[in-house]
Design an enzyme around this catalytic site. Structure first.
Site, PDB file in Angstrom:
ATOM      1  N   ASP A   1      -1.746   4.726  -6.071  1.00  0.00           N
ATOM      2  CA  ASP A   1      -0.363   4.414  -6.185  1.00  0.00           C
ATOM      3  C   ASP A   1       0.608   5.554  -6.726  1.00  0.00           C
ATOM      4  O   ASP A   1       1.509   5.687  -6.331  1.00  0.00           O
ATOM      5  CB  ASP A   1       0.028   3.067  -6.732  1.00  0.00           C
TER       6      ASP A   1
ATOM      7  N   GLY B   1       0.874  -1.174   0.065  1.00  0.00           N
ATOM      8  CA  GLY B   1       0.025   0.117  -0.065  1.00  0.00           C
ATOM      9  C   GLY B   1       0.963   1.155  -0.119  1.00  0.00           C
ATOM     10  O   GLY B   1       1.599   1.215   1.012  1.00  0.00           O
ATOM     11  N   ALA B   2       0.649   2.151  -0.887  1.00  0.00           N
ATOM     12  CA  ALA B   2       1.362   3.274  -1.071  1.00  0.00           C
ATOM     13  C   ALA B   2       1.967   4.098   0.120  1.00  0.00           C
ATOM     14  O   ALA B   2       3.149   4.057   0.371  1.00  0.00           O
ATOM     15  CB  ALA B   2       0.760   4.231  -2.017  1.00  0.00           C
TER      16      ALA B   2
HETATM   17  C1  LIG Z   1      -3.687   3.437  -0.036  1.00  0.00           C
HETATM   18  S1  LIG Z   1      -2.928   3.132  -1.479  1.00  0.00           S
HETATM   19  C2  LIG Z   1      -3.077   1.369  -1.515  1.00  0.00           C
HETATM   20  C3  LIG Z   1      -2.932   0.847  -2.922  1.00  0.00           C
HETATM   21  O1  LIG Z   1      -1.725  -0.070  -3.027  1.00  0.00           O
HETATM   22  C4  LIG Z   1      -2.119  -1.090  -3.428  1.00  0.00           C
HETATM   23  O2  LIG Z   1      -1.175  -1.911  -4.254  1.00  0.00           O
HETATM   24  P1  LIG Z   1      -0.442  -3.023  -3.470  1.00  0.00           P
HETATM   25  O3  LIG Z   1      -1.358  -3.757  -2.639  1.00  0.00           O
HETATM   26  O4  LIG Z   1       0.112  -3.759  -4.650  1.00  0.00           O
HETATM   27  O5  LIG Z   1       0.639  -2.471  -2.373  1.00  0.00           O
HETATM   28  C5  LIG Z   1      -3.363  -0.939  -4.304  1.00  0.00           C
HETATM   29  O6  LIG Z   1      -3.073  -0.294  -5.514  1.00  0.00           O
HETATM   30  C6  LIG Z   1      -3.946   0.120  -3.352  1.00  0.00           C
HETATM   31  O7  LIG Z   1      -5.074   0.953  -3.998  1.00  0.00           O
END
Ligand SMILES: CSC[C@H]1O[C@H](OP(=O)(O)O)[C@H](O)[C@@H]1O
Length: 354
Positions: A244, A54-55
């Protein structure tokens, strides 16, 4: 007594300032396992394997990680210390390419070193520790403000759909897309929340449904291919997703499948909102086509979640981890400073003081 997920910090620096503490999200929802990571290689791996993801959470992890990487360095002078810092920063920057918070946080930490090159090394180490903690703690207020701003867009009893996990487990406390859900829950808004599973890594099913259910909210899990049906049946009043990286024209990279939800929402006239901390806005990129999209291993699609193989051995696989939602499909971008409407270019420039 085992902790509930809401009692665990998604990411933090331990009390001795000697380890990064995370919940291993690859084990959720079945097992709440906390990890104490001290070595830069295991921190890099935790980001790459989505043990922490998560970003915003990736940004906090990188900030704490680069501090831990240099806190015990005995350098003969500041120039040597800075070189070692830059090496650690460059290494952590290779863990994942899309979430701009990783680079934003690392740059912010480097800014502390550059600003204090004439200080004692131990003083700079302490300033780095403070900055990492600041980055973590600021996220709580930023996401709370995003939640307050997003609540202006909805009413009690609304049906809300979200994709992937932009929740507490992607940030520190409220999450971004889930911030209005947590704040609305505190105010007794009784939202009906629909969460799609989000193949291939199931962040929706494993993480968002889990954390919101633990918080006592009305959560319904759907398959990714069901978002059209619930919108066609007027079950959804608004869609909230995280991001992201937001480009200068408002194009937004988010979990793969986000652009499909946005297109379907447009078709059914359902407002589609991106919840974006300003730290996730990257004005150096003119449009979403410039955002680097991470591709991950085929096994995440062919066999990751099943006892038996779900695809023929050796089948060709395309596994982009994110997609870009055109600014034309985005009803509004909710930041900690308010709600932006199209056209986004000028308001994004003002927001980033460019
Ligand atoms: C609040 S940003 C979270 C964002 O990050 C996730 O990606 P990942 O699980 O691959 O880190 C996803 O895009 C979420 O929306």
């Amino acid at each position: 007594m085992a902790k509930t997920i809401l009692e665990c910090d998604t990411v933090s620096l331990d009390e001795e300032n000697s380890a990064l503490v995370i919940v291993d999200q690859t084990q959720l929802p079945g097992r709440i396992k906390q990890l104490c990571l001290t070595e830069i290689e295991e921190i890099w791996e935790a980001i790459y394997l989505l043990k922490v993801r998560g970003a915003p959470a990736i940004g906090v992890t990188a900030a704490i990680g680069v501090y831990l990487a240099v806190k015990n360095i005995e350098a003969v002078n500041m120039a040597v210390f800075y070189k070692r810092f830059q090496k650690a920063k460059a290494y952590l920057a290779t863990s994942r390419p899309t979430a701009v918070n990783l680079f934003w946080a690392l740059d912010r930490m480097e800014g502390v070193v550059v600003k204090h090159m004439d200080c004692e090394i131990n003083t700079v180490k302490e300033l780095l520790r403070q900055e990492a903690v600041n980055i973590r703690n600021e996220d709580i207020e930023v996401c709370r403000r995003i939640g307050e701003n997003a609540l202006e867009l909805v009413k009690p009893g609304y049906g809300l759909l979200t994709h992937c996990n932009a929740g507490r487990l992607a940030a520190v406390k409220y999450g971004t897309a889930t911030a209005p859900m947590y704040l609305g829950h505190e105010k007794g808004y009784k939202f009906r929340i629909y969460v799609d599973e989000t193949r291939p890594l199931l962040q929706g099913a494993r993480l968002t449904a889990f954390e919101l259910q633990e918080a006592g909210m009305d959560v319904t899990l759907i398959c990714d291919n069901m978002s059209g049906t619930i919108m066609q049946k007027d079950m959804v009043d608004a869609v909230f997703v995280g991001c992201d990286r937001v480009a200068a024209n408002g194009d937004t990279a988010n979990k793969i499948g986000t652009s499909v939800v946005a297109a379907v929402a447009k078709h059914y006239g359902v407002p589609f909102y991106v919840c974006a901390p300003t730290s996730t806005i990257d004005m150096s990129l003119a449009a979403g086509s410039e955002i680097p999209i991470e591709e991950r291993s085929p096994e995440e699609i062919t066999e990751m979640w099943y006892e038996q193989r779900m695809a023929p051995k050796g089948v060709k696989v395309y596994n982009p981890c994110f997609d870009v939602t055109s600014h034309e499909l985005i009803t509004g971008i909710v930041t900690e400073y308010g709600i932006m409407r199209a056209p986004y270019e000028e308001s994004l420039k003002k927001l980033k003081n460019i």
